[in-house]
Design a protein around this motif. Sequence first.
Motif, PDB file in Angstrom:
ATOM      1  N   GLY A 144       0.820  -1.202   0.000  1.00  0.00           N
ATOM      2  CA  GLY A 144       0.000   0.000   0.000  1.00  0.00           C
ATOM      3  C   GLY A 144       0.850   1.246   0.000  1.00  0.00           C
ATOM      4  N   ARG A 145       0.209   2.358  -0.280  1.00  0.00           N
ATOM      5  CA  ARG A 145       0.911   3.625  -0.284  1.00  0.00           C
ATOM      6  C   ARG A 145       1.310   4.042   1.129  1.00  0.00           C
ATOM      7  NH1 ARG A 145      -3.535   7.147  -3.283  1.00  0.00           N
ATOM      8  NH2 ARG A 145      -4.754   5.916  -1.823  1.00  0.00           N
ATOM      9  N   THR A 146       2.259   4.949   1.226  1.00  0.00           N
ATOM     10  CA  THR A 146       2.662   5.502   2.509  1.00  0.00           C
ATOM     11  C   THR A 146       1.444   6.117   3.202  1.00  0.00           C
ATOM     12  OG1 THR A 146       4.877   5.982   1.679  1.00  0.00           O
ATOM     13  CG2 THR A 146       4.161   7.181   3.644  1.00  0.00           C
ATOM     14  N   GLY A 147       1.251   5.740   4.467  1.00  0.00           N
ATOM     15  CA  GLY A 147       0.125   6.271   5.226  1.00  0.00           C
ATOM     16  C   GLY A 147      -1.162   5.497   5.077  1.00  0.00           C
ATOM     17  N   SER A 148      -1.108   4.354   4.396  1.00  0.00           N
ATOM     18  CA  SER A 148      -2.343   3.592   4.165  1.00  0.00           C
ATOM     19  C   SER A 148      -2.687   2.647   5.313  1.00  0.00           C
ATOM     20  CB  SER A 148      -2.235   2.799   2.861  1.00  0.00           C
ATOM     21  OG  SER A 148      -1.161   1.873   2.925  1.00  0.00           O
ATOM     22  N   GLY A 149      -1.815   2.536   6.329  1.00  0.00           N
ATOM     23  CA  GLY A 149      -2.137   1.715   7.500  1.00  0.00           C
ATOM     24  C   GLY A 149      -1.413   0.385   7.561  1.00  0.00           C
ATOM     25  N   LYS A 150      -0.374   0.186   6.743  1.00  0.00           N
ATOM     26  CA  LYS A 150       0.338  -1.093   6.725  1.00  0.00           C
ATOM     27  C   LYS A 150       1.007  -1.386   8.072  1.00  0.00           C
ATOM     28  CE  LYS A 150       3.101   0.034   3.362  1.00  0.00           C
ATOM     29  NZ  LYS A 150       2.715   1.468   3.298  1.00  0.00           N
ATOM     30  N   THR A 151       1.801  -0.439   8.542  1.00  0.00           N
ATOM     31  CA  THR A 151       2.494  -0.637   9.817  1.00  0.00           C
ATOM     32  C   THR A 151       1.495  -0.674  10.966  1.00  0.00           C
ATOM     33  OG1 THR A 151       4.507   0.424   8.985  1.00  0.00           O
ATOM     34  CG2 THR A 151       4.227   0.328  11.365  1.00  0.00           C
ATOM     35  N   THR A 152       0.454   0.129  10.886  1.00  0.00           N
ATOM     36  CA  THR A 152      -0.579   0.120  11.923  1.00  0.00           C
ATOM     37  C   THR A 152      -1.157  -1.274  12.108  1.00  0.00           C
ATOM     38  OG1 THR A 152      -1.176   2.425  11.510  1.00  0.00           O
ATOM     39  CG2 THR A 152      -2.831   1.043  12.582  1.00  0.00           C
ATOM     40  N   LEU A 153      -1.399  -1.969  11.012  1.00  0.00           N
ATOM     41  CA  LEU A 153      -1.957  -3.318  11.090  1.00  0.00           C
ATOM     42  C   LEU A 153      -1.046  -4.241  11.891  1.00  0.00           C
ATOM     43  CD1 LEU A 153      -4.415  -4.954   9.944  1.00  0.00           C
ATOM     44  CD2 LEU A 153      -2.849  -5.765   8.180  1.00  0.00           C
ATOM     45  N   THR A 154       0.260  -4.135  11.654  1.00  0.00           N
ATOM     46  CA  THR A 154       1.192  -5.017  12.366  1.00  0.00           C
ATOM     47  C   THR A 154       1.277  -4.664  13.845  1.00  0.00           C
ATOM     48  OG1 THR A 154       3.164  -3.637  11.985  1.00  0.00           O
ATOM     49  CG2 THR A 154       2.566  -5.219  10.260  1.00  0.00           C
ATOM     50  N   GLN A 155       1.025  -3.417  14.205  1.00  0.00           N
ATOM     51  CA  GLN A 155       1.130  -3.012  15.601  1.00  0.00           C
ATOM     52  C   GLN A 155      -0.042  -3.483  16.451  1.00  0.00           C
ATOM     53  OE1 GLN A 155       1.722   1.233  15.205  1.00  0.00           O
ATOM     54  NE2 GLN A 155       3.948   1.003  15.071  1.00  0.00           N
ATOM     55  N   LEU A 156      -1.073  -4.023  15.806  1.00  0.00           N
ATOM     56  CA  LEU A 156      -2.205  -4.572  16.553  1.00  0.00           C
ATOM     57  C   LEU A 156      -1.901  -5.962  17.096  1.00  0.00           C
ATOM     58  CD1 LEU A 156      -5.133  -3.496  14.179  1.00  0.00           C
ATOM     59  CD2 LEU A 156      -4.315  -2.329  16.253  1.00  0.00           C
ATOM     60  N   VAL A 157      -0.933  -6.662  16.490  1.00  0.00           N
ATOM     61  CA  VAL A 157      -0.620  -8.018  16.952  1.00  0.00           C
ATOM     62  C   VAL A 157       0.035  -7.990  18.334  1.00  0.00           C
ATOM     63  CG1 VAL A 157       0.532 -10.187  16.420  1.00  0.00           C
ATOM     64  CG2 VAL A 157      -0.412  -8.802  14.564  1.00  0.00           C
ATOM     65  N   PRO A 158       1.070  -7.184  18.567  1.00  0.00           N
ATOM     66  CA  PRO A 158       1.668  -7.133  19.911  1.00  0.00           C
ATOM     67  C   PRO A 158       0.927  -6.220  20.884  1.00  0.00           C
ATOM     68  CG  PRO A 158       2.924  -5.752  18.434  1.00  0.00           C
ATOM     69  CD  PRO A 158       1.858  -6.389  17.598  1.00  0.00           C
ATOM     70  N   ARG A 159      -0.241  -5.719  20.483  1.00  0.00           N
ATOM     71  CA  ARG A 159      -1.056  -4.848  21.329  1.00  0.00           C
ATOM     72  C   ARG A 159      -0.373  -3.532  21.655  1.00  0.00           C
ATOM     73  NH1 ARG A 159      -3.817  -6.655  26.556  1.00  0.00           N
ATOM     74  NH2 ARG A 159      -5.006  -4.768  26.114  1.00  0.00           N
ATOM     75  N   PHE A 160       0.308  -2.945  20.682  1.00  0.00           N
ATOM     76  CA  PHE A 160       0.723  -1.564  20.871  1.00  0.00           C
ATOM     77  C   PHE A 160      -0.518  -0.680  20.851  1.00  0.00           C
ATOM     78  CE2 PHE A 160       4.979  -2.760  18.811  1.00  0.00           C
ATOM     79  CZ  PHE A 160       5.455  -3.201  20.029  1.00  0.00           C
ATOM     80  N   TYR A 161      -1.552  -1.173  20.165  1.00  0.00           N
ATOM     81  CA  TYR A 161      -2.887  -0.577  20.185  1.00  0.00           C
ATOM     82  C   TYR A 161      -3.894  -1.714  20.234  1.00  0.00           C
ATOM     83  CZ  TYR A 161      -0.294   3.415  18.318  1.00  0.00           C
ATOM     84  OH  TYR A 161       0.625   4.412  18.129  1.00  0.00           O
ATOM     85  N   ASP A 162      -5.070  -1.441  20.755  1.00  0.00           N
ATOM     86  CA  ASP A 162      -6.155  -2.415  20.760  1.00  0.00           C
ATOM     87  C   ASP A 162      -7.166  -2.064  19.668  1.00  0.00           C
ATOM     88  OD1 ASP A 162      -5.405  -4.259  22.663  1.00  0.00           O
ATOM     89  OD2 ASP A 162      -6.404  -3.213  24.316  1.00  0.00           O
TER      90      ASP A 162
END
Length: 247
Positions: free
Chosen positions: A69-87
């Motif tokens: 995906g393009r920059t800012g499309s949420g790619k890294t955000t998706l991965t941060q949900l696995v270790p619960r950096f966010y719920d």
Amino acid sequence: QRFVASSERIFQILDMQPDIVERPDALPLPTGGGAIAFEDVTFGYRADRPVIRDADLAIAPGSTVAIIGRTGSGKTTLTQLVPRFYDVDAGRVLVEGVDVRDLHLDELRGAIGTVAEDTYLFSASIRDNIAFGRPDATDEDVRTAARRAQAAGFIEELPDGYETLVGERGVTLSGGQRQRIAIARAIVLEPRLVVLDEPTSALDVSVQAQIVALLRRLQEERRLAYLFISHDLRVVRAMSHQIGRAH
């Protein structure tokens, strides 16, 4: 006056309370290969502006899944949900069929290694940089991880070997050497999932090919699951050609 201002900021940070907390009855991380699943996941940094909507994704042990995906499309955000950096705001993220919100945080996060585009190395020894995510790692654990990451060769040629100090952000090392240290740092955790966040985009073509070949060998040896993030379809095609099967 500068000291007072700095102290106030330090104490503000020390007094902060985490938003993500472990439940009193948290469960141990399940045994198994580390299958990851997203079920109808919706998440946004603001409740009225979701970044991810109704996402479904399955990552099997030993597989490679590419998120493009393009920059800012949420790619890294998706991965941060696995270790619960966010719920998540809705839906579930599962590890071996168990909601990550029900698991011990330390065990969950210890099962995930990350290799990013911009590898941050501290102004410390190479040994300490490799063992950063696992302070109780023995010297043999560190050396084994370095050998698997094909970093042992250049480390042992340095003046002080594993005790060689690297400058802030690893300025004394080349890009390929820094990435090998990052890979060693990830695998010393004995992870079930490795997040590859644009891991080769800052490298030249020849070094990129070496890192890709290394990742392929590691996956074959340890049946690691890879979650590969990119904004460049050409890079994904090159990676998927050499690392398992990308979806």
